[in-house]
Design a protein around this motif. Sequence first.
Motif, PDB file in Angstrom:
ATOM      1  N   GLU A   1       0.727  -1.151   0.043  1.00 22.27           N
ATOM      2  CA  GLU A   1      -0.154   0.136   0.041  1.00 22.27           C
ATOM      3  C   GLU A   1       0.766   1.220   0.160  1.00 22.27           C
ATOM      4  O   GLU A   1       0.257   2.250  -0.374  1.00 22.27           O
ATOM      5  CB  GLU A   1      -0.943   0.069   1.119  1.00 22.27           C
TER       6      GLU A   1
ATOM      7  N   THR B   1       2.044   2.753   2.910  1.00 21.89           N
ATOM      8  CA  THR B   1       1.655   3.510   3.918  1.00 21.89           C
ATOM      9  C   THR B   1       2.407   2.922   5.249  1.00 21.89           C
ATOM     10  O   THR B   1       2.577   1.957   5.459  1.00 21.89           O
ATOM     11  CB  THR B   1       0.322   3.906   4.176  1.00 21.89           C
TER      12      THR B   1
ATOM     13  N   ASN C   1       2.335   2.710   8.967  1.00 23.48           N
ATOM     14  CA  ASN C   1       1.247   2.759  10.108  1.00 23.48           C
ATOM     15  C   ASN C   1       1.932   2.434  11.357  1.00 23.48           C
ATOM     16  O   ASN C   1       2.355   1.190  11.759  1.00 23.48           O
ATOM     17  CB  ASN C   1       0.199   1.488   9.720  1.00 23.48           C
TER      18      ASN C   1
END
Length: 126
Positions: free
Chosen positions: A63, A65, A67
């Motif tokens: 993705e 990203t 986190n």
Amino acid sequence: MTVIANILILGTISFGTIFILVTAIGLFRLPDVYTRAHAASKSATLGVMSILIGVFLHFLLIEGTFNSRILLGILFLFITGPVGGHMMGRAAYYSGVECCDLTVRDDLEEVVEEKRKNMKVKTDTN
């Protein structure tokens, strides 16, 4: 790059799933509360942490990203899982839950008896 990422993600999630399966088998097959607490705290912690690492890698590599909440969840689980298992075993021991017949020795028995004698002496003198 995505093939290597998918293999890494699948590997960590599969590793975690295997450890959770071992935990479930251990909870059914082990004879007493102490060995069950060991199975629940050690292998379940490792299993869930591996799955969370796989999820983190998915978000990071696929993705794109980062986190930080997943990393905090991993850290929280790493700290609280073994401590919770230790506390369950300690509470069971001090409340008098018997070990199974296969237990060879009890290293804590003498220490607990000594503590109980000291507590009794203190309460008798007051």
